[in-house]
Enzyme design. Structure first.
Site, PDB file in Angstrom:
ATOM      1  N   GLY A 161       0.815  -1.217   0.000  1.00  0.00           N
ATOM      2  CA  GLY A 161       0.000   0.000   0.000  1.00  0.00           C
ATOM      3  C   GLY A 161       0.839   1.254   0.000  1.00  0.00           C
ATOM      4  O   GLY A 161       0.595   2.187  -0.768  1.00  0.00           O
ATOM      5  N   TYR A 162       1.847   1.285   0.859  1.00  0.00           N
ATOM      6  CA  TYR A 162       2.701   2.467   0.959  1.00  0.00           C
ATOM      7  C   TYR A 162       3.474   2.691  -0.337  1.00  0.00           C
ATOM      8  O   TYR A 162       3.498   3.809  -0.872  1.00  0.00           O
ATOM      9  CB  TYR A 162       3.662   2.303   2.137  1.00  0.00           C
ATOM     10  CG  TYR A 162       4.432   3.562   2.457  1.00  0.00           C
ATOM     11  CD1 TYR A 162       3.811   4.635   3.086  1.00  0.00           C
ATOM     12  CD2 TYR A 162       5.776   3.686   2.130  1.00  0.00           C
ATOM     13  CE1 TYR A 162       4.510   5.794   3.393  1.00  0.00           C
ATOM     14  CE2 TYR A 162       6.487   4.842   2.433  1.00  0.00           C
ATOM     15  CZ  TYR A 162       5.844   5.892   3.060  1.00  0.00           C
ATOM     16  OH  TYR A 162       6.543   7.043   3.347  1.00  0.00           O
ATOM     17  N   SER A 163       4.088   1.631  -0.855  1.00  0.00           N
ATOM     18  CA  SER A 163       4.879   1.769  -2.087  1.00  0.00           C
ATOM     19  C   SER A 163       4.015   2.245  -3.247  1.00  0.00           C
ATOM     20  O   SER A 163       4.396   3.149  -3.997  1.00  0.00           O
ATOM     21  CB  SER A 163       5.543   0.429  -2.436  1.00  0.00           C
ATOM     22  OG  SER A 163       6.450   0.036  -1.427  1.00  0.00           O
TER      23      SER A 163
END
Length: 255
Positions: A161-163
């Site tokens: 999700g962050y990437s």
């Protein structure tokens, strides 16, 4: 602490989202040090109260507004309130964000978590940019900085999700930089490697070790280091750079 002698931001109005903690807080303090009228957007009311006290202790002024950057109405109203109060918006730095699950394979990563991370990190960046640029365009001047991440450039495993969300922020910067290039407005991004903040306190130890090991300097960055480069990016002197992703990664990013 005394105002910086250079006063690069004297008579400028600067909004920092996520400005009550971490990187955003360091940037808020640095901008105030250099003469800016600082307006801090943050969802955490207690931390907003705390940073206002810190500003007062330095004999500086700042305005604070409780804002959920993932909510369009919240962002729209806060931007409108700021513009009505000050008559312009010179600088906007979007530092609000969350890490989401770490040390988690995509096969175990819930869709709800993925949506939440993108809602704040990517959709929030879109909303902040949308309403900031609306007011900057009126004045034909502006500096917009979206905080991205080295994870958006290179990808961090087990942080889908962050990437993905930070890659989206990078694409947003590149498109908006071109869109507003002839309007006196610059739009840039900043991609830190892992920085020592409270946001990383819940990061899985093995994940943090992996990210630190990837940094040639073999240490975490500091919020003060990020604030120093961020304030240059949004300064009037940085006038011929837009649509660019700046690096602050201890040597991890080399392109």
């Amino acid at each position: 602490m005394e105002k910086n002698q250079f006063n690069r931001f004297k008579n400028q109005v600067a909004i920092i989202t996520g400005g009550a903690d971490g990187i955003g807080k360091a940037i808020s303090l640095r901008l105030a040090l250099e003469g800016a009228q600082v307006i801090i957007f943050d969802i955490n009311e207690k931390k907003l109260s705390d940073i206002k006290e810190q500003f007062s202790a330095n004999h500086w002024e700042c305005s604070t507004i409780v804002v959920d950057i993932a909510n369009e109405q919240s962002v729209q109203q806060a931007m409108a309130k700021t513009y009505a109060a000050y008559g312009k918006i010179d600088v906007v730095i979007n530092s609000a964000g969350i890490v989401g699950p770490t040390g988690t394979s995509i096969t175990d990563y819930s869709f709800d978590s993925f949506q939440q991370v993108c809602q704040i990190n990517l959709f929030g960046a879109f909303l902040v940019a949308k309403y900031a640029l609306k007011y900057m365009a009126k004045e034909q001047y502006g500096r917009l900085l979206l905080i991205a991440s080295i994870a958006g450039k290179e990808g961090n495993p087990n942080m889908a999700g962050y990437s993905a969300s930070k890659s989206g922020v990078i694409g947003l910067v590149k498109g908006l930089g071109k869109e507003f290039a002839e309007k006196g407005i610059t739009v840039n991004g900043l991609a830190p490697a892992v920085v020592k903040t409270a946001m990383n306190e819940d990061t899985a130890p093995e994940q943090l070790a992996y990210m630190t090991e990837k940094i040639p300097m073999k240490r975490l960055g500091t919020v003060e280091e990020v604030a120093a480069i961020a304030t240059f990016i949004v300064s009037p002197e940085n006038s011929f750079s837009t649509g660019f992703i700046y690096d602050i990664s201890g040597g991890r990013a080399t392109y």
